[in-house]
Scaffold this active site. Structure first.
Site, PDB file in Angstrom:
ATOM      1  N   GLU A 204     -13.553  10.123   4.788  1.00 34.47           N
ATOM      2  CA  GLU A 204     -14.058   9.159   5.615  1.00 34.47           C
ATOM      3  C   GLU A 204     -14.854   9.540   7.155  1.00 34.47           C
ATOM      4  O   GLU A 204     -14.936   8.622   7.614  1.00 34.47           O
ATOM      5  CB  GLU A 204     -13.062   7.894   5.871  1.00 34.47           C
ATOM      6  CG  GLU A 204     -12.807   7.389   4.482  1.00 34.47           C
ATOM      7  CD  GLU A 204     -11.762   6.331   4.527  1.00 34.47           C
ATOM      8  OE1 GLU A 204     -11.280   6.059   5.554  1.00 34.47           O
ATOM      9  OE2 GLU A 204     -11.323   6.011   3.495  1.00 34.47           O
ATOM     10  N   GLU A 297      -1.752  -1.222   7.753  1.00 26.93           N
ATOM     11  CA  GLU A 297      -2.327  -1.439   6.460  1.00 26.93           C
ATOM     12  C   GLU A 297      -1.317  -0.877   5.552  1.00 26.93           C
ATOM     13  O   GLU A 297      -1.103   0.569   5.686  1.00 26.93           O
ATOM     14  CB  GLU A 297      -3.711  -1.104   6.320  1.00 26.93           C
ATOM     15  CG  GLU A 297      -4.169  -1.402   4.758  1.00 26.93           C
ATOM     16  CD  GLU A 297      -5.435  -0.530   4.626  1.00 26.93           C
ATOM     17  OE1 GLU A 297      -6.017  -0.033   3.648  1.00 26.93           O
ATOM     18  OE2 GLU A 297      -6.326  -0.696   5.736  1.00 26.93           O
ATOM     19  N   ASP A 324      -3.437  -4.252   1.426  1.00 28.94           N
ATOM     20  CA  ASP A 324      -4.545  -3.601   0.504  1.00 28.94           C
ATOM     21  C   ASP A 324      -4.097  -3.425  -0.909  1.00 28.94           C
ATOM     22  O   ASP A 324      -4.319  -4.341  -1.698  1.00 28.94           O
ATOM     23  CB  ASP A 324      -5.013  -2.215   1.171  1.00 28.94           C
ATOM     24  CG  ASP A 324      -6.002  -1.605   0.568  1.00 28.94           C
ATOM     25  OD1 ASP A 324      -6.530  -2.134  -0.572  1.00 28.94           O
ATOM     26  OD2 ASP A 324      -6.422  -0.420   0.577  1.00 28.94           O
ATOM     27  N   LYS A 349     -11.850  -5.536  -0.376  1.00 29.73           N
ATOM     28  CA  LYS A 349     -12.605  -4.233  -0.935  1.00 29.73           C
ATOM     29  C   LYS A 349     -13.289  -4.875  -2.443  1.00 29.73           C
ATOM     30  O   LYS A 349     -12.797  -5.388  -3.215  1.00 29.73           O
ATOM     31  CB  LYS A 349     -11.695  -3.140  -1.510  1.00 29.73           C
ATOM     32  CG  LYS A 349     -11.309  -2.510  -0.238  1.00 29.73           C
ATOM     33  CD  LYS A 349     -10.319  -1.229  -0.775  1.00 29.73           C
ATOM     34  CE  LYS A 349      -9.568  -0.583   0.472  1.00 29.73           C
ATOM     35  NZ  LYS A 349      -8.756   0.646  -0.009  1.00 29.73           N
ATOM     36  N   ARG A 378     -14.742   2.146   0.811  1.00 23.54           N
ATOM     37  CA  ARG A 378     -13.827   2.911  -0.123  1.00 23.54           C
ATOM     38  C   ARG A 378     -14.217   4.265   0.713  1.00 23.54           C
ATOM     39  O   ARG A 378     -15.090   4.673   1.120  1.00 23.54           O
ATOM     40  CB  ARG A 378     -14.003   2.919  -1.498  1.00 23.54           C
ATOM     41  CG  ARG A 378     -13.872   1.403  -2.084  1.00 23.54           C
ATOM     42  CD  ARG A 378     -12.435   0.701  -1.668  1.00 23.54           C
ATOM     43  NE  ARG A 378     -11.292   1.469  -2.056  1.00 23.54           N
ATOM     44  CZ  ARG A 378     -10.538   1.240  -3.208  1.00 23.54           C
ATOM     45  NH1 ARG A 378     -10.881   0.191  -4.242  1.00 23.54           N
ATOM     46  NH2 ARG A 378      -9.359   2.076  -3.747  1.00 23.54           N
ATOM     47  N   SER A 379     -13.092   5.271   0.216  1.00 21.24           N
ATOM     48  CA  SER A 379     -13.416   6.739   0.596  1.00 21.24           C
ATOM     49  C   SER A 379     -14.485   7.202  -0.050  1.00 21.24           C
ATOM     50  O   SER A 379     -15.222   8.057   0.484  1.00 21.24           O
ATOM     51  CB  SER A 379     -11.982   7.537   0.428  1.00 21.24           C
ATOM     52  OG  SER A 379     -11.594   7.280  -1.243  1.00 21.24           O
TER      53      SER A 379
END
EC number: 4.2.1.11
Length: 437
Positions: A204, A297, A324, A349, A378-379
Protein backbone atom coordinates in the site's frame (compact mmCIF):
# COMPACT_ATOMS: atom_id res chain seq x y z
CA UNK A 1 -34.69 5.95 -20.77
CA UNK A 2 -30.98 4.90 -20.80
CA UNK A 3 -31.19 1.18 -21.54
CA UNK A 4 -28.16 -1.08 -21.16
CA UNK A 5 -26.98 -2.24 -24.57
CA UNK A 6 -23.84 -4.16 -23.64
CA UNK A 7 -21.84 -5.34 -20.62
CA UNK A 8 -18.23 -6.22 -21.39
CA UNK A 9 -15.60 -7.58 -19.01
CA UNK A 10 -11.89 -8.16 -19.45
CA UNK A 11 -8.98 -9.39 -17.35
CA UNK A 12 -6.51 -6.66 -16.33
CA UNK A 13 -3.73 -6.52 -13.72
CA UNK A 14 -3.87 -4.91 -10.29
CA UNK A 15 -1.13 -3.12 -8.34
CA UNK A 16 0.44 -6.42 -7.25
CA UNK A 17 0.55 -7.79 -10.79
CA UNK A 18 -2.37 -10.13 -10.16
CA UNK A 19 -5.33 -10.48 -12.53
CA UNK A 20 -8.56 -8.68 -11.72
CA UNK A 21 -11.83 -7.86 -13.45
CA UNK A 22 -12.61 -4.66 -15.34
CA UNK A 23 -16.12 -4.03 -16.66
CA UNK A 24 -17.56 -1.62 -19.24
CA UNK A 25 -21.30 -0.92 -19.25
CA UNK A 26 -22.74 0.78 -22.32
CA UNK A 27 -26.13 2.36 -22.88
CA UNK A 28 -27.43 4.11 -25.98
CA UNK A 29 -25.99 7.42 -24.74
CA UNK A 30 -23.52 6.73 -21.91
CA UNK A 31 -20.70 4.55 -20.70
CA UNK A 32 -19.20 3.47 -17.37
CA UNK A 33 -16.05 1.55 -16.48
CA UNK A 34 -15.02 0.00 -13.16
CA UNK A 35 -12.08 -2.14 -12.04
CA UNK A 36 -12.29 -4.42 -9.02
CA UNK A 37 -9.76 -4.42 -6.14
CA UNK A 38 -8.48 -7.44 -4.20
CA UNK A 39 -7.33 -7.92 -0.61
CA UNK A 40 -4.25 -9.60 0.90
CA UNK A 41 -5.68 -10.14 4.37
CA UNK A 42 -9.25 -11.20 3.70
CA UNK A 43 -11.98 -11.99 6.20
CA UNK A 44 -13.53 -15.45 6.07
CA UNK A 45 -16.98 -13.86 5.90
CA UNK A 46 -16.29 -11.81 2.77
CA UNK A 47 -18.08 -12.34 -0.52
CA UNK A 48 -16.16 -14.76 -2.72
CA UNK A 49 -13.64 -13.51 -5.26
CA UNK A 50 -13.84 -16.02 -8.12
CA UNK A 51 -10.46 -17.14 -9.48
CA UNK A 52 -9.74 -19.91 -11.97
CA UNK A 53 -7.35 -21.97 -9.86
CA UNK A 54 -5.21 -23.16 -12.79
CA UNK A 55 -1.68 -23.08 -11.36
CA UNK A 56 -0.23 -22.93 -14.87
CA UNK A 57 -1.89 -19.58 -15.63
CA UNK A 58 -1.07 -16.54 -13.49
CA UNK A 59 -0.22 -18.96 -10.66
CA UNK A 60 -3.88 -19.91 -10.34
CA UNK A 61 -5.06 -16.31 -9.97
CA UNK A 62 -6.59 -15.76 -13.40
CA UNK A 63 -10.16 -14.40 -13.32
CA UNK A 64 -11.36 -15.53 -16.73
CA UNK A 65 -14.28 -17.46 -15.20
CA UNK A 66 -15.56 -14.24 -13.66
CA UNK A 67 -14.95 -12.40 -16.94
CA UNK A 68 -16.92 -15.02 -18.87
CA UNK A 69 -19.77 -14.82 -16.34
CA UNK A 70 -20.05 -11.11 -17.06
CA UNK A 71 -19.82 -11.49 -20.82
CA UNK A 72 -22.46 -14.23 -20.95
CA UNK A 73 -24.93 -14.66 -18.06
CA UNK A 74 -24.82 -11.11 -16.71
CA UNK A 75 -24.74 -9.41 -20.10
CA UNK A 76 -27.71 -11.46 -21.30
CA UNK A 77 -29.72 -10.66 -18.17
CA UNK A 78 -29.02 -6.92 -17.93
CA UNK A 79 -29.44 -5.97 -21.58
CA UNK A 80 -32.47 -3.71 -21.93
CA UNK A 81 -32.58 -2.71 -18.25
CA UNK A 82 -32.65 0.96 -17.24
CA UNK A 83 -29.11 1.76 -16.05
CA UNK A 84 -30.41 4.34 -13.56
CA UNK A 85 -32.31 1.67 -11.61
CA UNK A 86 -29.34 0.75 -9.40
CA UNK A 87 -31.27 -1.17 -6.74
CA UNK A 88 -33.12 -3.22 -9.35
CA UNK A 89 -29.86 -3.96 -11.18
CA UNK A 90 -28.07 -5.04 -8.00
CA UNK A 91 -30.99 -7.18 -6.85
CA UNK A 92 -31.04 -8.82 -10.28
CA UNK A 93 -27.32 -9.61 -10.00
CA UNK A 94 -27.79 -11.08 -6.51
CA UNK A 95 -30.70 -13.24 -7.66
CA UNK A 96 -28.83 -14.36 -10.77
CA UNK A 97 -25.92 -15.51 -8.62
CA UNK A 98 -28.23 -17.30 -6.19
CA UNK A 99 -25.75 -17.76 -3.33
CA UNK A 100 -25.29 -15.96 -0.03
CA UNK A 101 -21.62 -15.18 -0.69
CA UNK A 102 -21.77 -14.56 -4.46
CA UNK A 103 -19.63 -17.63 -5.12
CA UNK A 104 -21.48 -18.65 -8.28
CA UNK A 105 -20.81 -15.67 -10.55
CA UNK A 106 -18.11 -14.23 -8.29
CA UNK A 107 -18.25 -11.05 -6.23
CA UNK A 108 -15.52 -9.65 -8.47
CA UNK A 109 -17.78 -10.09 -11.51
CA UNK A 110 -20.86 -8.69 -9.79
CA UNK A 111 -19.11 -5.69 -8.24
CA UNK A 112 -17.49 -4.61 -11.49
CA UNK A 113 -20.89 -4.59 -13.16
CA UNK A 114 -22.62 -2.82 -10.27
CA UNK A 115 -20.10 0.03 -10.14
CA UNK A 116 -19.87 0.40 -13.91
CA UNK A 117 -23.67 0.71 -14.09
CA UNK A 118 -23.58 3.54 -11.54
CA UNK A 119 -20.91 5.33 -13.56
CA UNK A 120 -22.88 4.95 -16.79
CA UNK A 121 -25.97 6.30 -15.03
CA UNK A 122 -24.01 9.27 -13.68
CA UNK A 123 -22.68 10.07 -17.14
CA UNK A 124 -26.19 9.85 -18.58
CA UNK A 125 -27.38 12.26 -15.89
CA UNK A 126 -24.54 14.69 -16.60
CA UNK A 127 -23.30 14.46 -13.01
CA UNK A 128 -20.13 13.46 -11.22
CA UNK A 129 -20.56 10.07 -9.55
CA UNK A 130 -20.50 11.59 -6.06
CA UNK A 131 -23.32 13.98 -7.02
CA UNK A 132 -25.31 11.23 -8.72
CA UNK A 133 -25.17 8.96 -5.66
CA UNK A 134 -25.19 11.59 -2.91
CA UNK A 135 -27.21 14.49 -4.26
CA UNK A 136 -26.70 18.20 -3.72
CA UNK A 137 -25.72 17.83 -0.05
CA UNK A 138 -22.68 15.66 -0.85
CA UNK A 139 -20.00 18.20 0.10
CA UNK A 140 -17.93 16.50 2.82
CA UNK A 141 -14.35 15.55 1.95
CA UNK A 142 -13.01 12.61 3.98
CA UNK A 143 -10.22 12.68 6.55
CA UNK A 144 -7.62 10.24 5.21
CA UNK A 145 -6.05 7.36 7.12
CA UNK A 146 -2.57 7.39 5.59
CA UNK A 147 -0.71 4.12 5.89
CA UNK A 148 2.92 5.21 6.22
CA UNK A 149 4.44 2.14 7.89
CA UNK A 150 3.57 -1.45 6.97
CA UNK A 151 3.91 -4.80 8.69
CA UNK A 152 1.91 -7.99 9.00
CA UNK A 153 0.60 -9.51 5.76
CA UNK A 154 1.46 -6.35 3.83
CA UNK A 155 5.22 -6.52 4.30
CA UNK A 156 8.09 -8.97 4.57
CA UNK A 157 9.45 -7.72 7.89
CA UNK A 158 9.28 -8.49 11.62
CA UNK A 159 6.38 -6.21 12.57
CA UNK A 160 3.19 -8.03 13.62
CA UNK A 161 0.73 -5.21 13.06
CA UNK A 162 -0.29 -4.54 9.49
CA UNK A 163 -0.70 -0.76 9.27
CA UNK A 164 0.53 2.29 11.16
CA UNK A 165 -1.33 5.34 9.90
CA UNK A 166 -1.48 9.08 10.39
CA UNK A 167 -4.72 11.07 10.32
CA UNK A 168 -4.41 14.81 9.63
CA UNK A 169 -7.33 16.00 11.76
CA UNK A 170 -6.27 19.56 12.58
CA UNK A 171 -6.97 21.20 9.22
CA UNK A 172 -9.85 23.00 7.56
CA UNK A 173 -9.28 21.87 3.97
CA UNK A 174 -8.61 18.50 2.40
CA UNK A 175 -5.73 19.86 0.33
CA UNK A 176 -3.91 21.13 3.43
CA UNK A 177 -4.47 17.78 5.16
CA UNK A 178 -3.07 15.95 2.14
CA UNK A 179 0.01 18.19 2.13
CA UNK A 180 0.57 17.35 5.80
CA UNK A 181 0.46 13.64 5.00
CA UNK A 182 2.92 13.99 2.14
CA UNK A 183 5.37 15.97 4.27
CA UNK A 184 5.18 13.46 7.13
CA UNK A 185 5.73 10.61 4.65
CA UNK A 186 8.90 12.22 3.33
CA UNK A 187 10.07 13.07 6.86
CA UNK A 188 9.64 9.41 7.79
CA UNK A 189 11.63 8.34 4.74
CA UNK A 190 14.49 10.66 5.73
CA UNK A 191 14.33 9.40 9.32
CA UNK A 192 14.52 5.76 8.22
CA UNK A 193 17.47 6.51 5.95
CA UNK A 194 19.27 8.30 8.78
CA UNK A 195 18.80 5.24 11.01
CA UNK A 196 20.11 2.93 8.27
CA UNK A 197 16.70 1.31 7.80
CA UNK A 198 15.09 0.21 4.56
CA UNK A 199 12.85 2.62 2.67
CA UNK A 200 11.36 -0.12 0.50
CA UNK A 201 7.58 0.06 0.47
CA UNK A 202 4.83 -2.50 1.00
CA UNK A 203 1.69 -3.25 -1.00
CA UNK A 204 0.00 0.00 0.00
CA UNK A 205 2.99 2.29 -0.42
CA UNK A 206 4.06 2.52 3.21
CA UNK A 207 7.58 1.79 4.35
CA UNK A 208 8.38 -1.71 5.58
CA UNK A 209 11.65 -1.63 7.57
CA UNK A 210 12.83 -4.37 9.90
CA UNK A 211 12.35 -2.97 13.39
CA UNK A 212 13.10 -4.22 16.87
CA UNK A 213 9.50 -4.16 18.07
CA UNK A 214 5.96 -3.08 17.28
CA UNK A 215 6.49 -0.18 19.68
CA UNK A 216 9.42 1.07 17.63
CA UNK A 217 7.14 1.30 14.59
CA UNK A 218 4.60 3.64 16.19
CA UNK A 219 7.33 5.69 17.86
CA UNK A 220 9.04 6.24 14.50
CA UNK A 221 5.79 7.51 13.00
CA UNK A 222 5.26 9.92 15.89
CA UNK A 223 8.83 11.16 15.56
CA UNK A 224 8.33 11.74 11.83
CA UNK A 225 5.26 13.90 12.48
CA UNK A 226 7.40 16.18 14.64
CA UNK A 227 10.26 16.19 12.12
CA UNK A 228 7.80 17.38 9.47
CA UNK A 229 6.85 20.32 11.67
CA UNK A 230 3.41 19.17 12.75
CA UNK A 231 1.96 18.61 16.21
CA UNK A 232 0.73 15.23 17.36
CA UNK A 233 -1.98 14.82 20.00
CA UNK A 234 -1.88 13.24 23.43
CA UNK A 235 -3.31 9.84 24.37
CA UNK A 236 -7.11 10.07 24.45
CA UNK A 237 -7.24 9.48 28.22
CA UNK A 238 -4.86 12.41 28.80
CA UNK A 239 -6.23 15.36 26.86
CA UNK A 240 -6.41 13.61 23.53
CA UNK A 241 -6.75 15.69 20.42
CA UNK A 242 -6.76 19.25 21.75
CA UNK A 243 -5.29 21.47 19.04
CA UNK A 244 -3.23 18.62 17.53
CA UNK A 245 -2.80 18.45 13.78
CA UNK A 246 -2.17 14.70 13.57
CA UNK A 247 -3.39 11.61 15.41
CA UNK A 248 -2.36 7.97 14.94
CA UNK A 249 -4.53 5.15 13.58
CA UNK A 250 -3.72 1.45 13.52
CA UNK A 251 -4.83 -1.64 11.65
CA UNK A 252 -3.24 -4.63 13.40
CA UNK A 253 -5.32 -7.08 11.30
CA UNK A 254 -5.41 -9.32 14.36
CA UNK A 255 -7.10 -12.24 12.63
CA UNK A 256 -3.76 -12.75 10.85
CA UNK A 257 -1.95 -13.58 14.11
CA UNK A 258 -4.84 -15.17 16.03
CA UNK A 259 -4.70 -18.89 16.76
CA UNK A 260 -8.41 -19.75 16.82
CA UNK A 261 -7.86 -23.28 18.14
CA UNK A 262 -5.97 -22.07 21.21
CA UNK A 263 -7.72 -18.68 21.37
CA UNK A 264 -4.38 -16.92 21.54
CA UNK A 265 -2.96 -13.86 19.81
CA UNK A 266 0.58 -14.85 18.80
CA UNK A 267 3.14 -12.16 17.95
CA UNK A 268 4.91 -14.58 15.65
CA UNK A 269 6.78 -11.97 13.57
CA UNK A 270 8.37 -10.20 16.53
CA UNK A 271 8.59 -11.40 20.12
CA UNK A 272 6.62 -14.66 20.00
CA UNK A 273 4.45 -13.34 22.83
CA UNK A 274 1.06 -15.06 23.29
CA UNK A 275 -1.98 -13.26 24.72
CA UNK A 276 -5.55 -14.35 25.39
CA UNK A 277 -8.49 -12.04 24.61
CA UNK A 278 -8.43 -10.31 27.99
CA UNK A 279 -4.68 -9.73 27.80
CA UNK A 280 -4.97 -8.46 24.22
CA UNK A 281 -7.63 -5.96 25.27
CA UNK A 282 -5.39 -4.79 28.11
CA UNK A 283 -2.49 -4.51 25.67
CA UNK A 284 -4.49 -2.13 23.47
CA UNK A 285 -5.73 -0.20 26.48
CA UNK A 286 -2.10 0.40 27.49
CA UNK A 287 -1.10 1.43 23.97
CA UNK A 288 -3.95 3.94 23.88
CA UNK A 289 -2.69 5.37 27.19
CA UNK A 290 0.90 5.55 25.93
CA UNK A 291 0.35 6.84 22.38
CA UNK A 292 -1.95 9.37 20.61
CA UNK A 293 -4.15 6.72 19.00
CA UNK A 294 -7.57 7.84 17.75
CA UNK A 295 -8.58 4.72 15.80
CA UNK A 296 -7.85 0.98 15.77
CA UNK A 297 -9.17 -1.32 13.05
CA UNK A 298 -9.52 -5.07 13.65
CA UNK A 299 -7.93 -4.81 17.08
CA UNK A 300 -9.39 -8.26 17.83
CA UNK A 301 -9.94 -11.28 15.56
CA UNK A 302 -12.97 -11.50 13.28
CA UNK A 303 -14.82 -14.13 15.33
CA UNK A 304 -13.52 -13.19 18.77
CA UNK A 305 -16.75 -11.50 19.81
CA UNK A 306 -15.84 -11.85 23.48
CA UNK A 307 -12.55 -10.05 22.91
CA UNK A 308 -14.26 -7.34 20.90
CA UNK A 309 -16.76 -6.76 23.70
CA UNK A 310 -14.00 -6.57 26.32
CA UNK A 311 -12.11 -4.01 24.25
CA UNK A 312 -15.22 -1.98 23.39
CA UNK A 313 -16.11 -1.70 27.07
CA UNK A 314 -12.55 -0.66 27.95
CA UNK A 315 -11.78 2.04 25.37
CA UNK A 316 -14.78 2.34 23.02
CA UNK A 317 -15.80 5.68 24.53
CA UNK A 318 -12.50 7.36 23.61
CA UNK A 319 -11.06 5.44 20.65
CA UNK A 320 -12.67 4.64 17.31
CA UNK A 321 -12.85 0.83 17.05
CA UNK A 322 -13.30 -0.13 13.41
CA UNK A 323 -14.64 -3.51 12.34
CA UNK A 324 -13.25 -4.72 9.01
CA UNK A 325 -12.93 -8.51 9.08
CA UNK A 326 -15.50 -8.38 11.90
CA UNK A 327 -18.27 -6.73 9.85
CA UNK A 328 -17.09 -7.28 6.22
CA UNK A 329 -19.39 -4.51 4.95
CA UNK A 330 -22.29 -6.84 5.73
CA UNK A 331 -25.48 -5.48 7.29
CA UNK A 332 -26.25 -8.76 9.08
CA UNK A 333 -22.88 -8.87 10.84
CA UNK A 334 -23.01 -5.14 11.54
CA UNK A 335 -26.48 -5.52 13.07
CA UNK A 336 -25.09 -8.28 15.33
CA UNK A 337 -22.29 -5.95 16.41
CA UNK A 338 -24.70 -3.12 17.12
CA UNK A 339 -26.89 -5.43 19.24
CA UNK A 340 -23.85 -6.62 21.20
CA UNK A 341 -22.45 -3.07 21.53
CA UNK A 342 -19.24 -4.16 19.83
CA UNK A 343 -17.02 -1.63 18.06
CA UNK A 344 -18.22 1.83 17.05
CA UNK A 345 -17.20 2.04 13.39
CA UNK A 346 -17.28 -0.04 10.21
CA UNK A 347 -14.74 -0.27 7.43
CA UNK A 348 -16.45 -0.16 4.05
CA UNK A 349 -14.87 -2.23 1.28
CA UNK A 350 -17.03 -2.53 -1.79
CA UNK A 351 -15.62 -5.92 -2.78
CA UNK A 352 -16.36 -7.46 0.63
CA UNK A 353 -20.09 -7.38 -0.10
CA UNK A 354 -20.16 -7.08 -3.89
CA UNK A 355 -22.72 -4.45 -4.94
CA UNK A 356 -23.06 -0.68 -4.60
CA UNK A 357 -26.55 -1.00 -3.12
CA UNK A 358 -25.42 -3.31 -0.31
CA UNK A 359 -22.46 -1.01 0.34
CA UNK A 360 -24.75 2.00 0.74
CA UNK A 361 -27.09 -0.01 2.97
CA UNK A 362 -24.20 -0.85 5.32
CA UNK A 363 -23.18 2.81 5.54
CA UNK A 364 -26.78 3.83 6.22
CA UNK A 365 -27.21 1.21 8.97
CA UNK A 366 -24.00 2.37 10.63
CA UNK A 367 -25.03 6.03 10.48
CA UNK A 368 -28.48 5.34 11.94
CA UNK A 369 -26.90 3.58 14.91
CA UNK A 370 -24.17 6.10 15.70
CA UNK A 371 -21.33 4.13 14.08
CA UNK A 372 -18.87 5.91 11.82
CA UNK A 373 -17.93 4.57 8.38
CA UNK A 374 -14.46 4.49 6.82
CA UNK A 375 -14.43 3.99 3.04
CA UNK A 376 -11.51 1.73 2.16
CA UNK A 377 -9.31 0.49 -0.65
CA UNK A 378 -7.72 -2.98 -0.77
CA UNK A 379 -4.04 -3.89 -0.85
CA UNK A 380 -4.45 -4.98 -4.48
CA UNK A 381 -5.71 -1.83 -6.22
CA UNK A 382 -6.02 -0.31 -9.68
CA UNK A 383 -6.23 3.20 -11.07
CA UNK A 384 -10.01 3.12 -10.44
CA UNK A 385 -11.10 6.02 -8.19
CA UNK A 386 -14.67 4.99 -7.37
CA UNK A 387 -14.08 4.82 -3.61
CA UNK A 388 -13.10 8.50 -3.54
CA UNK A 389 -16.43 9.34 -5.15
CA UNK A 390 -18.32 7.06 -2.72
CA UNK A 391 -16.60 8.68 0.28
CA UNK A 392 -17.88 12.12 -0.73
CA UNK A 393 -21.27 10.83 -1.92
CA UNK A 394 -22.06 9.27 1.44
CA UNK A 395 -20.50 11.96 3.64
CA UNK A 396 -18.65 9.18 5.44
CA UNK A 397 -16.02 11.63 6.63
CA UNK A 398 -13.12 9.17 6.54
CA UNK A 399 -11.22 7.31 3.83
CA UNK A 400 -8.45 4.74 3.96
CA UNK A 401 -6.54 4.54 0.71
CA UNK A 402 -2.93 3.82 1.45
CA UNK A 403 0.29 5.74 1.69
CA UNK A 404 1.64 8.75 -0.16
CA UNK A 405 3.37 6.74 -2.87
CA UNK A 406 2.36 4.33 -5.66
CA UNK A 407 0.09 5.72 -8.34
CA UNK A 408 -2.69 3.25 -7.50
CA UNK A 409 -2.98 4.99 -4.09
CA UNK A 410 -2.31 8.52 -5.31
CA UNK A 411 -5.12 8.17 -7.88
CA UNK A 412 -7.68 8.30 -5.06
CA UNK A 413 -6.03 11.24 -3.28
CA UNK A 414 -5.82 13.13 -6.57
CA UNK A 415 -9.46 12.41 -7.35
CA UNK A 416 -10.41 13.96 -4.01
CA UNK A 417 -8.41 17.06 -4.95
CA UNK A 418 -10.46 17.29 -8.14
CA UNK A 419 -13.70 16.88 -6.20
CA UNK A 420 -12.59 19.57 -3.74
CA UNK A 421 -11.96 21.86 -6.71
CA UNK A 422 -15.36 21.04 -8.22
CA UNK A 423 -17.13 21.77 -4.93
CA UNK A 424 -15.29 25.06 -4.47
CA UNK A 425 -16.54 27.04 -1.48
CA UNK A 426 -19.04 24.27 -0.67
CA UNK A 427 -16.25 21.78 0.13
CA UNK A 428 -16.19 20.84 3.82
CA UNK A 429 -13.31 19.08 5.57
CA UNK A 430 -14.53 17.83 8.98
CA UNK A 431 -11.19 17.15 10.64
CA UNK A 432 -11.77 15.95 14.19
CA UNK A 433 -15.55 16.22 13.73
CA UNK A 434 -15.36 13.09 11.57
CA UNK A 435 -15.09 11.12 14.82
CA UNK A 436 -17.74 10.37 17.43
CA UNK A 437 -15.39 9.56 20.32
Amino acid sequence: MPLITNVIARQILDSRGNPTVEVDVLTETSYGRAAVPSGASTGVHEAVELRDGDSGVYLGKSVMKAVMNVNTHINDRLKGMDVTEQVEIDNTLIALDGTANKSNLGANAILGVSLACAKAAAEYSGLSLFRYIGGTLATTLPVPMMNVLNGGAHADNNVDFQEFMIMPIGFTTYSDALRCGVEVFHALKALLKKKGLSTAVGDEGGFAPNLGSNEEAIELVIEAVGKAGYSVGSPTDRGGIGDAQVMIALDPASSEYYDADRKKYVFKKSSGKELDASEMAEYWEKWCSDYPIISIEDAMAEDDWEGWKLLSDKIGSRVQLVGDDLFVTNTRRLADGIDKKVGNSILIKVNQIGTLTETLQAIDLAKRNGYTSVISHRSGETEDTTIAQIAVATGAGQIKTGSLSRSDRMAKYNELLRIEEELGAEAYYPGVKAFRV
